[in-house]
Design an enzyme around this catalytic site. Structure first.
Site, PDB file in Angstrom:
ATOM      1  N   GLU A 273      42.225  37.464  52.014  1.00  0.00           N
ATOM      2  CA  GLU A 273      41.910  36.490  52.975  1.00  0.00           C
ATOM      3  C   GLU A 273      41.245  37.370  54.342  1.00  0.00           C
ATOM      4  OE1 GLU A 273      41.568  33.239  52.761  1.00  0.00           O
ATOM      5  OE2 GLU A 273      41.914  33.932  50.650  1.00  0.00           O
TER       6      GLU A 273
ATOM      7  N   GLU B 131      33.807  36.954  47.055  1.00  0.00           N
ATOM      8  CA  GLU B 131      35.053  36.914  46.322  1.00  0.00           C
ATOM      9  C   GLU B 131      35.110  38.508  46.187  1.00  0.00           C
ATOM     10  OE1 GLU B 131      36.719  34.368  47.505  1.00  0.00           O
ATOM     11  OE2 GLU B 131      37.780  35.029  45.763  1.00  0.00           O
TER      12      GLU B 131
HETATM   13 ZN    ZN Z   1      38.504  34.523  48.512  1.00  0.00          ZN
END
Ligand code: ZN
Length: 261
Positions: free
Chosen positions: A120, A181
């Site tokens: 995060e 990601e």
């Molecule tokens: Zn993520």
């Protein structure tokens, strides 16, 4: 030569080009302090809407991990543990971290939670929210985006909160791209290893997350905004030798986190 440099600087001033921590070129149209302001505002809003955990063991466990991790990155960070059984954690521009008690219950150890929080933080460090807004919003919408955070039910407000990665809290989901990601994974992996957390646990964590979302016992909000691509485990594995080296160096320097729940 000088002319070329001046031209590049001028072009960047116009288009907001930048380079991410992993060396990828990014288009960041929004001023960073304004995106930080949006994160701050959204976080304040969530704090008034969601119950905050009073469980001292959970709070101690999560803040122990977050403190150690954020020492490896710039600036001060605020952490809140929310009383919510869903498996979720998020970080917002302006250095805000939210962790749900459901996720705290689910992890087996400090290293797995460090993997999620590190991931995060990676999204924030790499300014992914800014990039999402810059891609999605028309340039003349940027001012309204900033004020729209406080009105998450309006269409532009939905774009604002979903670009920040917390749209699911309001029932709208804008998944992070595969590029974002992968980047958050790599930044997070490096961060946790440098802080002395075992990077190998990141793989176990993602496997547990995938299992939980397939089992369908509880809505895995996290997996809808952070979709698990087939290549995630493969990329983490490829990057693991470097991360283990950093982890061993950190341990040798006496960085041995001991956070327990
Ligand atoms: Zn993520």
């Amino acid at each position: 030569m000088l002319n070329n440099i001046a031209l590049i600087i001028f072009a960047c001033l116009l288009t907001g080009c930048a380079t991410s921590p992993t060396g990828r070129s990014q288009f960041l149209y929004m001023p960073k302090d304004q995106v930080d302001q949006m994160g701050l505002q959204a976080f304040e809003d969530l704090k008034t809407k969601k119950p905050i955990s009073k469980n001292s063991q959970y709070n101690g466990f999560v803040s122990c991990i977050a403190d150690i991790l954020t020492k490896e990155s710039d600036g001060k960070w605020e952490l809140v543990v929310f009383e919510d059984d869903t498996l979720n954690a998020f970080a917002l521009p302006g250095n805000k971290i939210g962790v749900h008690t459901g996720l705290v219950k689910m992890v087996d150890n400090q290293d797995q939670l460090a993997a999620v929080i590190g991931h995060e933080i990676g999204h924030v460090i790499a300014q992914h929210s800014n990039e999402r807004m810059s891609q999605e919003a028309a340039v003349n919408q940027s001012v309204s985006l900033i004020s729209a955070v406080s009105a998450p039910t309006s269409p532009i407000g939905q774009l604002a909160v979903s670009s920040l990665g917390i749209g699911a809290q309001y029932g709208i989901i804008l998944p992070f791209s595969r590029t974002h990601e992968s980047e958050a994974d790599i930044i997070g992996l490096d961060l946790m290893a440098k802080a002395g957390f075992d990077p190998r646990e990141s793989i176990t964590l993602w496997q547990k997350m995938a299992q939980a979302s397939q089992g369908g016992q509880q809505p895995a909000e996290f997996m809808s905004t952070h979709p698990s691509h087939d290549t995630r485990i493969q990329e983490l594995t490829e990057h693991m030798p470097k991360a283990i080296e950093a982890y061993q160096q950190a341990q040798a320097m006496g960085k041995k986190p001991n956070c327990t729940k």
